[in-house]
Design a protein around this motif. Sequence first.
Motif, short mmCIF file in Angstrom:
data_model
loop_
_atom_site.label_atom_id
_atom_site.label_comp_id
_atom_site.label_asym_id
_atom_site.label_seq_id
_atom_site.Cartn_x
_atom_site.Cartn_y
_atom_site.Cartn_z
N CYS A 37 5.66 21.07 7.53
CA CYS A 37 6.32 22.26 7.02
C CYS A 37 5.74 23.55 7.58
CB CYS A 37 6.22 22.28 5.50
SG CYS A 37 4.52 22.48 4.89
N CYS A 42 3.33 20.17 2.54
CA CYS A 42 3.65 18.74 2.68
C CYS A 42 2.43 17.86 2.90
CB CYS A 42 4.64 18.54 3.82
SG CYS A 42 3.96 18.76 5.48
N CYS A 99 4.00 11.02 7.75
CA CYS A 99 3.03 11.59 6.80
C CYS A 99 1.73 10.80 6.74
CB CYS A 99 3.63 11.67 5.40
SG CYS A 99 3.79 10.06 4.57
N ILE A 144 3.25 14.82 0.69
CA ILE A 144 4.62 14.37 0.45
C ILE A 144 4.99 13.27 1.42
CG2 ILE A 144 7.04 15.09 0.50
CD1 ILE A 144 6.07 17.89 -0.33
N ARG A 146 8.48 11.62 2.45
CA ARG A 146 9.93 11.71 2.28
C ARG A 146 10.60 10.33 2.25
NH1 ARG A 146 8.34 16.44 4.67
NH2 ARG A 146 9.24 18.30 3.73
#
Length: 169
Positions: A37, A42, A99, A144, A146
């Motif tokens: 981000c 994130c 991530c 995060i 997703r």
Amino acid sequence: MRFTINGKSYEADVDVRTSLLDLAREHLGLTGSKKGCDHGQCGACTMLVNGRRINSCLSLAVMHQDDEIVTIEGLGTVENLHPLQDAFVRHDGYQCGYCTPGQICSAVGMLDEAAKGWPSHVSSDLSQVSLDDAEISERMSGNICRCAAYPNIVDAIREIAGQQPKVDA
């Protein structure tokens, strides 16, 4: 400027406005940490600086010239995975994998914080930290995913923390 990243010394001539993330990715070729981000929301860019986890997209590289910086590349190798890397693989704690480097670096820092007895907002006992699902989820809330691999991420972290993963019946 001189930096120590993953135990190696690097020199880089970068603008003083360069983030630690951009230094690693764009100037040093350490592309494991991801730019999600670019706003610190994130956690995909999480690195360890002097053992503490930080969002490297929000931190200027120039601030870390005398620090020990660890990226995902410094935690383990293909031949010798860090225990958390191994646990993420075994528990399928990733989907797309974007991530994952930040999740793993954050988990390393989080486990160290818990070992030092640092409470979180959900710690029920301030004198003894117990890494149950709620505690792990709270401590990892800055990262995060997703793809929603959270249950598997928690299982991997709980295993490394010394607790058995919860088995759904």
